[in-house]
Design a protein around this motif. Structure first.
Motif, PDB file in Angstrom:
ATOM      1  N   ALA A 124     -29.642 -30.605 -57.393  1.00  0.00           N
ATOM      2  CA  ALA A 124     -29.830 -31.402 -56.515  1.00  0.00           C
ATOM      3  C   ALA A 124     -31.347 -32.225 -56.813  1.00  0.00           C
ATOM      4  O   ALA A 124     -32.079 -31.766 -57.450  1.00  0.00           O
ATOM      5  CB  ALA A 124     -30.171 -30.690 -55.245  1.00  0.00           C
ATOM      6  N   LYS A 125     -31.393 -33.607 -56.294  1.00  0.00           N
ATOM      7  CA  LYS A 125     -32.517 -34.353 -56.436  1.00  0.00           C
ATOM      8  C   LYS A 125     -33.167 -34.667 -55.069  1.00  0.00           C
ATOM      9  O   LYS A 125     -32.641 -34.627 -54.077  1.00  0.00           O
ATOM     10  CB  LYS A 125     -32.340 -35.720 -57.107  1.00  0.00           C
ATOM     11  N   PRO A 126     -34.541 -35.146 -55.027  1.00  0.00           N
ATOM     12  CA  PRO A 126     -35.267 -35.223 -53.758  1.00  0.00           C
ATOM     13  C   PRO A 126     -34.503 -36.317 -52.953  1.00  0.00           C
ATOM     14  O   PRO A 126     -34.555 -36.552 -51.722  1.00  0.00           O
ATOM     15  CB  PRO A 126     -36.656 -35.960 -54.108  1.00  0.00           C
ATOM     16  N   GLY A 127     -33.801 -37.425 -53.886  1.00  0.00           N
ATOM     17  CA  GLY A 127     -33.015 -38.313 -52.892  1.00  0.00           C
ATOM     18  C   GLY A 127     -31.679 -37.802 -52.245  1.00  0.00           C
ATOM     19  O   GLY A 127     -31.232 -38.462 -51.423  1.00  0.00           O
ATOM     20  N   ASP A 128     -31.235 -36.477 -52.546  1.00  0.00           N
ATOM     21  CA  ASP A 128     -30.463 -35.927 -51.987  1.00  0.00           C
ATOM     22  C   ASP A 128     -30.604 -35.429 -50.709  1.00  0.00           C
ATOM     23  O   ASP A 128     -29.800 -34.966 -49.941  1.00  0.00           O
ATOM     24  CB  ASP A 128     -29.634 -34.918 -52.825  1.00  0.00           C
ATOM     25  N   CYS A 129     -32.040 -35.186 -50.393  1.00  0.00           N
ATOM     26  CA  CYS A 129     -32.400 -34.366 -48.960  1.00  0.00           C
ATOM     27  C   CYS A 129     -31.674 -34.851 -47.847  1.00  0.00           C
ATOM     28  O   CYS A 129     -31.203 -33.876 -46.953  1.00  0.00           O
ATOM     29  CB  CYS A 129     -33.634 -34.571 -49.105  1.00  0.00           C
ATOM     30  N   GLY A 130     -31.308 -36.088 -47.608  1.00  0.00           N
ATOM     31  CA  GLY A 130     -30.499 -36.591 -46.404  1.00  0.00           C
ATOM     32  C   GLY A 130     -29.355 -36.037 -46.186  1.00  0.00           C
ATOM     33  O   GLY A 130     -28.827 -35.696 -45.282  1.00  0.00           O
ATOM     34  N   ARG A 131     -28.537 -36.071 -47.357  1.00  0.00           N
ATOM     35  CA  ARG A 131     -27.203 -35.846 -47.331  1.00  0.00           C
ATOM     36  C   ARG A 131     -27.215 -34.411 -47.388  1.00  0.00           C
ATOM     37  O   ARG A 131     -26.243 -33.727 -46.442  1.00  0.00           O
ATOM     38  CB  ARG A 131     -26.592 -36.148 -48.676  1.00  0.00           C
ATOM     39  N   ILE A 132     -28.109 -33.518 -47.981  1.00  0.00           N
ATOM     40  CA  ILE A 132     -27.971 -32.081 -47.865  1.00  0.00           C
ATOM     41  C   ILE A 132     -28.061 -31.634 -46.560  1.00  0.00           C
ATOM     42  O   ILE A 132     -27.496 -30.609 -46.141  1.00  0.00           O
ATOM     43  CB  ILE A 132     -29.206 -31.669 -48.904  1.00  0.00           C
ATOM     44  N   GLU A 134     -27.356 -33.266 -43.940  1.00  0.00           N
ATOM     45  CA  GLU A 134     -26.253 -33.317 -43.116  1.00  0.00           C
ATOM     46  C   GLU A 134     -25.157 -32.143 -43.337  1.00  0.00           C
ATOM     47  O   GLU A 134     -24.335 -31.668 -42.495  1.00  0.00           O
ATOM     48  CB  GLU A 134     -25.464 -34.702 -43.429  1.00  0.00           C
ATOM     49  N   LEU A 135     -24.984 -31.814 -44.567  1.00  0.00           N
ATOM     50  CA  LEU A 135     -24.041 -30.767 -45.005  1.00  0.00           C
ATOM     51  C   LEU A 135     -24.402 -29.502 -44.317  1.00  0.00           C
ATOM     52  O   LEU A 135     -23.466 -28.676 -43.861  1.00  0.00           O
ATOM     53  CB  LEU A 135     -23.903 -30.670 -46.452  1.00  0.00           C
ATOM     54  N   ILE A 136     -25.650 -29.033 -44.513  1.00  0.00           N
ATOM     55  CA  ILE A 136     -26.356 -27.922 -43.890  1.00  0.00           C
ATOM     56  C   ILE A 136     -26.072 -27.845 -42.210  1.00  0.00           C
ATOM     57  O   ILE A 136     -25.668 -26.868 -41.809  1.00  0.00           O
ATOM     58  CB  ILE A 136     -27.617 -27.533 -44.097  1.00  0.00           C
ATOM     59  N   ASN A 137     -26.319 -28.908 -41.518  1.00  0.00           N
ATOM     60  CA  ASN A 137     -25.804 -29.008 -40.344  1.00  0.00           C
ATOM     61  C   ASN A 137     -24.420 -28.796 -40.008  1.00  0.00           C
ATOM     62  O   ASN A 137     -24.139 -28.200 -38.800  1.00  0.00           O
ATOM     63  CB  ASN A 137     -26.298 -30.433 -39.561  1.00  0.00           C
ATOM     64  N   PHE A 138     -23.647 -29.200 -41.005  1.00  0.00           N
ATOM     65  CA  PHE A 138     -22.200 -29.209 -40.695  1.00  0.00           C
ATOM     66  C   PHE A 138     -21.709 -27.586 -40.626  1.00  0.00           C
ATOM     67  O   PHE A 138     -20.790 -27.398 -39.983  1.00  0.00           O
ATOM     68  CB  PHE A 138     -21.385 -29.681 -41.943  1.00  0.00           C
ATOM     69  N   LEU A 139     -22.547 -26.790 -41.153  1.00  0.00           N
ATOM     70  CA  LEU A 139     -22.315 -25.356 -41.408  1.00  0.00           C
ATOM     71  C   LEU A 139     -22.932 -24.723 -39.909  1.00  0.00           C
ATOM     72  O   LEU A 139     -22.613 -23.484 -39.841  1.00  0.00           O
ATOM     73  CB  LEU A 139     -23.028 -24.789 -42.472  1.00  0.00           C
ATOM     74  N   GLY A 140     -23.678 -25.460 -39.126  1.00  0.00           N
ATOM     75  CA  GLY A 140     -23.942 -24.972 -38.074  1.00  0.00           C
ATOM     76  C   GLY A 140     -25.637 -24.812 -38.001  1.00  0.00           C
ATOM     77  O   GLY A 140     -26.146 -23.938 -37.040  1.00  0.00           O
ATOM     78  N   HIS A 141     -26.384 -24.958 -38.926  1.00  0.00           N
ATOM     79  CA  HIS A 141     -27.624 -24.719 -39.072  1.00  0.00           C
ATOM     80  C   HIS A 141     -28.421 -26.181 -38.847  1.00  0.00           C
ATOM     81  O   HIS A 141     -28.490 -26.930 -39.507  1.00  0.00           O
ATOM     82  CB  HIS A 141     -28.267 -24.235 -40.507  1.00  0.00           C
ATOM     83  N   GLU A 145     -34.322 -33.432 -42.547  1.00  0.00           N
ATOM     84  CA  GLU A 145     -34.443 -34.014 -43.820  1.00  0.00           C
ATOM     85  C   GLU A 145     -35.813 -33.560 -44.376  1.00  0.00           C
ATOM     86  O   GLU A 145     -35.899 -32.967 -45.562  1.00  0.00           O
ATOM     87  CB  GLU A 145     -34.117 -35.418 -43.944  1.00  0.00           C
ATOM     88  N   LYS A 146     -36.979 -33.343 -43.671  1.00  0.00           N
ATOM     89  CA  LYS A 146     -38.281 -33.215 -43.966  1.00  0.00           C
ATOM     90  C   LYS A 146     -38.129 -31.646 -44.309  1.00  0.00           C
ATOM     91  O   LYS A 146     -38.901 -31.139 -45.618  1.00  0.00           O
ATOM     92  CB  LYS A 146     -39.135 -33.221 -42.800  1.00  0.00           C
ATOM     93  N   THR A 147     -37.494 -30.773 -43.971  1.00  0.00           N
ATOM     94  CA  THR A 147     -37.521 -29.206 -44.128  1.00  0.00           C
ATOM     95  C   THR A 147     -36.976 -29.038 -45.623  1.00  0.00           C
ATOM     96  O   THR A 147     -37.237 -28.310 -46.256  1.00  0.00           O
ATOM     97  CB  THR A 147     -36.896 -28.632 -43.057  1.00  0.00           C
ATOM     98  N   VAL A 148     -35.790 -29.726 -45.557  1.00  0.00           N
ATOM     99  CA  VAL A 148     -34.973 -29.659 -46.946  1.00  0.00           C
ATOM    100  C   VAL A 148     -35.746 -30.162 -47.906  1.00  0.00           C
ATOM    101  O   VAL A 148     -35.889 -29.590 -49.074  1.00  0.00           O
ATOM    102  CB  VAL A 148     -33.825 -30.615 -46.768  1.00  0.00           C
ATOM    103  N   ARG A 149     -36.443 -31.248 -47.974  1.00  0.00           N
ATOM    104  CA  ARG A 149     -37.405 -32.094 -48.699  1.00  0.00           C
ATOM    105  C   ARG A 149     -38.426 -31.038 -49.339  1.00  0.00           C
ATOM    106  O   ARG A 149     -38.529 -30.619 -50.627  1.00  0.00           O
ATOM    107  CB  ARG A 149     -37.914 -32.988 -48.450  1.00  0.00           C
ATOM    108  N   GLN A 170     -21.245 -39.550 -54.570  1.00  0.00           N
ATOM    109  CA  GLN A 170     -21.714 -39.186 -53.212  1.00  0.00           C
ATOM    110  C   GLN A 170     -21.883 -37.785 -53.187  1.00  0.00           C
ATOM    111  O   GLN A 170     -20.800 -37.236 -53.674  1.00  0.00           O
ATOM    112  CB  GLN A 170     -20.688 -39.893 -52.331  1.00  0.00           C
ATOM    113  N   VAL A 171     -22.834 -37.063 -52.762  1.00  0.00           N
ATOM    114  CA  VAL A 171     -22.909 -35.468 -52.564  1.00  0.00           C
ATOM    115  C   VAL A 171     -21.871 -35.146 -51.593  1.00  0.00           C
ATOM    116  O   VAL A 171     -21.757 -35.630 -50.346  1.00  0.00           O
ATOM    117  CB  VAL A 171     -24.362 -35.216 -52.171  1.00  0.00           C
ATOM    118  N   VAL A 172     -20.978 -34.384 -51.854  1.00  0.00           N
ATOM    119  CA  VAL A 172     -19.990 -33.712 -51.028  1.00  0.00           C
ATOM    120  C   VAL A 172     -19.897 -32.311 -50.841  1.00  0.00           C
ATOM    121  O   VAL A 172     -19.189 -31.584 -50.299  1.00  0.00           O
ATOM    122  CB  VAL A 172     -18.679 -34.413 -51.181  1.00  0.00           C
TER     123      VAL A 172
END
Length: 257
Positions: A124-132, A134-141, A145-149, A170-172
């Motif tokens: 994972a790269k810093p530029g992926d933080c926004g997408r990451i 989204e994926l974690i929110n999809f799990l219900g958490h 983006e600031k916290t992920v970064r 695209q990060v999936v």
């Protein structure tokens, strides 16, 4: 069916993240006597249930639970079916004399179907933080983006950068990796703290690829055991982990501090 077998069936259901619901009818000969059904941990019907309660037989429930362990939520078979062409109607003869028929031109070989994009894995790269996020929110958490970064930066310093799966850049998908040393084991223990695949990318075996990448990472770190935690309500995820060779051995507790 004996009470011992019903109790064993209930335990099997719990091991698969499900609940066994027994009929309240105690009179032999009644329609629902001896019937059972299955729900998830939230009470949502899964098998052998209708609006009034359980309607399945214990044998059918046992067969369903036995086969559930072999299911792989992350695997599927994609088959493309070409549409049929409508037959052409024969041309009618003109009223006058017909002209000489022209030789049909050779259309050549049909074009090759476009190959689907191949998934790729990377750190994972810093530029992926926004997408990451989204994926974690999809799990219900609920995470920003600031916290992920901030967390990603800390994990990079520890040498535990999460692994992402991409399709067309695209990060999936995402999997976390962690190595811990415990006082009671002779080798480090690997852990998968998070695994998620985007809904639109499921069915392409990305979960399997991410699991195998995490296991390889743990081996390189000297781990001889790897563990993963999963929410009680995610029965499909439990079946996937069992299909990948994981066994349920304990119950996890946590407390907020």
């Amino acid at each position: 069916m004996s009470d011992e077998r019903i109790d064993a069936l209930a335990e099997t259901a719990r091991n698969r993240g499900l609940k066994l619901v027994r009929s309240r009818v105690r009179t032999p000969g009644k329609r629902r006597f001896g019937k059972v059904g299955l729900t998830d941990m939230s009470g949502k019907p899964v098998f052998g249930m209708d609006g009034k309660g359980p309607i399945g037989s214990p044998d059918d429930a046992e067969h369903y639970l036995r086969n559930l362990g072999a299911q792989d939520w992350g695997a599927s078979l994609d088959v493309a079916v070409m549409p049929r062409k409508k037959p052409k109607k024969p041309a009618r003869d003109a009223a006058n004399d017909r002209e000489p028929a022209q030789e049909a031109k050779n259309p050549g070989p049909p074009p090759k179907p476009k190959e689907p994009p191949k998934p790729k894995l990377r750190d994972a790269k810093p530029g992926d933080c926004g997408r990451i996020a989204e994926l974690i929110n999809f799990l219900g958490h609920d995470v920003t983006e600031k916290t992920v970064r901030r967390n990603l930066g800390a994990l990079r310093k520890l040498g535990e950068t999460p692994i992402v799966a991409t399709l067309n850049k695209q990060v999936v998908g995402l999997i976390g990796v962690h190595r811990m040393v415990t006082v009671h084991r002779d080798a480090p223990v690997g852990r998968i703290p998070v695994l998620v695949v985007a809904k639109e990318a499921q069915g392409q075996k990305l979960g399997r690829l991410l699991i195998e990448a995490a296991e390889q990472w743990c081996r390189k770190k000297g781990c001889k055991l790897i563990e993963v935690t999963s929410n009680d309500s995610r029965a499909a995820a439990h079946a996937f982990y069992r299909h990948m060779g994981y066994e349920r051995t304990s119950i996890r507790f946590f407390k907020k501090l």
